[in-house]
Design a protein around this motif. Structure first.
Motif, PDB file in Angstrom:
ATOM      1  N   THR A  56      10.920  -6.496  27.093  1.00 34.60           N
ATOM      2  CA  THR A  56      11.711  -6.952  28.228  1.00 34.60           C
ATOM      3  C   THR A  56      11.709  -8.476  28.331  1.00 34.60           C
ATOM      4  OG1 THR A  56       9.821  -6.886  29.737  1.00 34.60           O
ATOM      5  CG2 THR A  56      11.137  -4.838  29.507  1.00 34.60           C
ATOM      6  N   TYR A  57      12.485  -8.974  29.263  1.00 36.97           N
ATOM      7  CA  TYR A  57      12.524 -10.406  29.548  1.00 36.97           C
ATOM      8  C   TYR A  57      11.126 -10.936  29.865  1.00 36.97           C
ATOM      9  CZ  TYR A  57      13.054 -14.602  32.393  1.00 36.97           C
ATOM     10  OH  TYR A  57      12.914 -15.859  32.922  1.00 36.97           O
ATOM     11  N   ALA A  58      10.327 -10.161  30.594  1.00 43.25           N
ATOM     12  CA  ALA A  58       8.989 -10.612  30.987  1.00 43.25           C
ATOM     13  C   ALA A  58       8.168 -11.009  29.766  1.00 43.25           C
ATOM     14  CB  ALA A  58       8.280  -9.527  31.786  1.00 43.25           C
ATOM     15  N   ASP A  59       8.232 -10.231  28.693  1.00 42.04           N
ATOM     16  CA  ASP A  59       7.504 -10.574  27.467  1.00 42.04           C
ATOM     17  C   ASP A  59       8.203 -11.693  26.695  1.00 42.04           C
ATOM     18  OD1 ASP A  59       5.317  -8.801  27.654  1.00 42.04           O
ATOM     19  OD2 ASP A  59       6.502  -7.158  26.830  1.00 42.04           O
ATOM     20  N   LYS A  94      16.932 -22.989  19.452  1.00 41.86           N
ATOM     21  CA  LYS A  94      18.334 -22.576  19.304  1.00 41.86           C
ATOM     22  C   LYS A  94      18.625 -21.256  19.992  1.00 41.86           C
ATOM     23  CE  LYS A  94      19.805 -25.889  16.573  1.00 41.86           C
ATOM     24  NZ  LYS A  94      20.972 -26.709  16.875  1.00 41.86           N
ATOM     25  N   VAL A  95      17.691 -20.763  20.797  1.00 40.19           N
ATOM     26  CA  VAL A  95      17.893 -19.507  21.521  1.00 40.19           C
ATOM     27  C   VAL A  95      17.403 -19.664  22.960  1.00 40.19           C
ATOM     28  CG1 VAL A  95      17.641 -18.057  19.459  1.00 40.19           C
ATOM     29  CG2 VAL A  95      15.650 -18.525  20.872  1.00 40.19           C
ATOM     30  N   CYS A  96      17.943 -18.806  23.826  1.00 38.12           N
ATOM     31  CA  CYS A  96      17.437 -18.721  25.194  1.00 38.12           C
ATOM     32  C   CYS A  96      17.658 -17.298  25.686  1.00 38.12           C
ATOM     33  CB  CYS A  96      18.099 -19.743  26.111  1.00 38.12           C
ATOM     34  SG  CYS A  96      19.856 -19.480  26.433  1.00 38.12           S
ATOM     35  N   VAL A  97      16.904 -16.915  26.715  1.00 36.87           N
ATOM     36  CA  VAL A  97      16.994 -15.574  27.280  1.00 36.87           C
ATOM     37  C   VAL A  97      17.344 -15.654  28.763  1.00 36.87           C
ATOM     38  CG1 VAL A  97      15.423 -14.469  25.644  1.00 36.87           C
ATOM     39  CG2 VAL A  97      14.490 -15.515  27.705  1.00 36.87           C
ATOM     40  N   THR A  98      18.093 -14.664  29.229  1.00 38.39           N
ATOM     41  CA  THR A  98      18.330 -14.519  30.663  1.00 38.39           C
ATOM     42  C   THR A  98      17.432 -13.382  31.147  1.00 38.39           C
ATOM     43  OG1 THR A  98      20.057 -12.825  30.574  1.00 38.39           O
ATOM     44  CG2 THR A  98      20.776 -15.130  30.310  1.00 38.39           C
ATOM     45  N   ARG A 113       7.922 -15.435  27.762  1.00 42.56           N
ATOM     46  CA  ARG A 113       6.652 -16.122  27.529  1.00 42.56           C
ATOM     47  C   ARG A 113       6.732 -16.972  26.263  1.00 42.56           C
ATOM     48  NH1 ARG A 113       2.821 -11.385  27.246  1.00 42.56           N
ATOM     49  NH2 ARG A 113       1.452 -12.948  26.340  1.00 42.56           N
ATOM     50  N   TYR A 114       7.695 -16.660  25.385  1.00 39.70           N
ATOM     51  CA  TYR A 114       7.806 -17.344  24.104  1.00 39.70           C
ATOM     52  C   TYR A 114       9.130 -18.083  23.912  1.00 39.70           C
ATOM     53  CZ  TYR A 114       3.823 -14.378  23.223  1.00 39.70           C
ATOM     54  OH  TYR A 114       2.609 -13.769  23.319  1.00 39.70           O
ATOM     55  N   LEU A 115      10.150 -17.670  24.644  1.00 34.51           N
ATOM     56  CA  LEU A 115      11.477 -18.267  24.482  1.00 34.51           C
ATOM     57  C   LEU A 115      11.904 -18.944  25.779  1.00 34.51           C
ATOM     58  CD1 LEU A 115      13.282 -15.332  22.638  1.00 34.51           C
ATOM     59  CD2 LEU A 115      12.346 -17.416  21.633  1.00 34.51           C
ATOM     60  N   PRO A 144       9.929 -24.218  28.796  1.00 34.88           N
ATOM     61  CA  PRO A 144      10.790 -25.031  27.945  1.00 34.88           C
ATOM     62  C   PRO A 144      12.255 -24.817  28.300  1.00 34.88           C
ATOM     63  CG  PRO A 144       9.267 -23.703  26.631  1.00 34.88           C
ATOM     64  CD  PRO A 144       9.134 -23.268  28.052  1.00 34.88           C
ATOM     65  N   SER A 145      13.030 -25.865  28.163  1.00 36.04           N
ATOM     66  CA  SER A 145      14.450 -25.737  28.500  1.00 36.04           C
ATOM     67  C   SER A 145      15.300 -25.875  27.243  1.00 36.04           C
ATOM     68  CB  SER A 145      14.856 -26.796  29.518  1.00 36.04           C
ATOM     69  OG  SER A 145      14.739 -28.081  28.944  1.00 36.04           O
ATOM     70  N   ILE A 146      16.540 -25.485  27.407  1.00 37.83           N
ATOM     71  CA  ILE A 146      17.504 -25.590  26.321  1.00 37.83           C
ATOM     72  C   ILE A 146      18.810 -26.033  26.941  1.00 37.83           C
ATOM     73  CG2 ILE A 146      18.158 -23.157  26.477  1.00 37.83           C
ATOM     74  CD1 ILE A 146      18.479 -23.165  23.444  1.00 37.83           C
ATOM     75  N   LYS A 147      19.495 -26.938  26.294  1.00 35.54           N
ATOM     76  CA  LYS A 147      20.769 -27.423  26.788  1.00 35.54           C
ATOM     77  C   LYS A 147      21.858 -26.913  25.854  1.00 35.54           C
ATOM     78  CE  LYS A 147      18.811 -31.529  28.929  1.00 35.54           C
ATOM     79  NZ  LYS A 147      17.944 -30.727  29.708  1.00 35.54           N
TER      80      LYS A 147
END
Length: 167
Positions: free
Chosen positions: A137-140, A82-86, A143-145, A25-28
């Motif tokens: 971590t980001y890896a987990d 409304k959130v994203c992860v690097t 998977r959801y964000l 999924p993407s977020i702008k």
């Protein structure tokens, strides 16, 4: 016949999509109210609960770009869109402390009630909240964000043309 037309339209839309949108999924973020979190060690649960509420009401976005520990993890209660992860994002969970036995239990209950189901499940699989920190971590989390936009472009570039063709 309508089904075939809809299927054809879906095919056209999918082929016009970017590989990043197909992968996750993407977020702008645009020019909206964006809070970037990096190196946040947390603090009082009530303070973070108020911050998250204000962020929700403002319609802002949260970009996790580093450590978000303790009460900071309440930002995970934001809507998924409304959130994203690097790739640098991580989340540290532990039992609240410092407010006395009853206050700590109230804070822990509040946090668990407000986390999304996938976070509660992740915590439960590690034996629940404890005195020591459990780090997601980001890896987990990815998977959801959704991954933040700049990270999506990097991931696509790393795939190379062969993997994009399915080979």
């Amino acid at each position: 016949m309508k089904f075939l037309g809809a299927l054809g339209l879906m095919g056209a839309l999918v082929s016009a999509s970017t590989a990043g949108e197909l992968l996750r999924p993407s977020i702008k973020l645009g020019t909206a109210n964006v809070k970037t979190i990096s190196g946040d060690r947390g603090g009082y649960v009530i303070d973070y609960a108020i911050r998250v509420l204000k962020m929700r009401r403002s319609g802002g976005f949260v970009r996790f770009n580093g450590a978000c520990d303790s009460a900071c993890t309440l930002y995970l209660a934001m809507p998924k869109g409304k959130v994203c992860v690097t790739q640098r994002a991580s989340f540290g969970f532990h039992l609240p402390y410092g407010a006395g036995a009853r206050g700590n239990q109230v804070a822990a209950n509040f946090m668990m009630k407000n986390y999304p189901g996938w976070v509660r499940s992740w915590i439960a699989k590690r034996g629940g909240l404890k005195g020591s920190i459990a780090t997601m971590t980001y890896a987990d989390a990815s998977r959801y964000l959704p991954t933040c936009p700049s990270e999506q472009r990097v991931a696509i570039a790393n795939l190379g043309p062969t993997r994009l063709r399915g080979g």
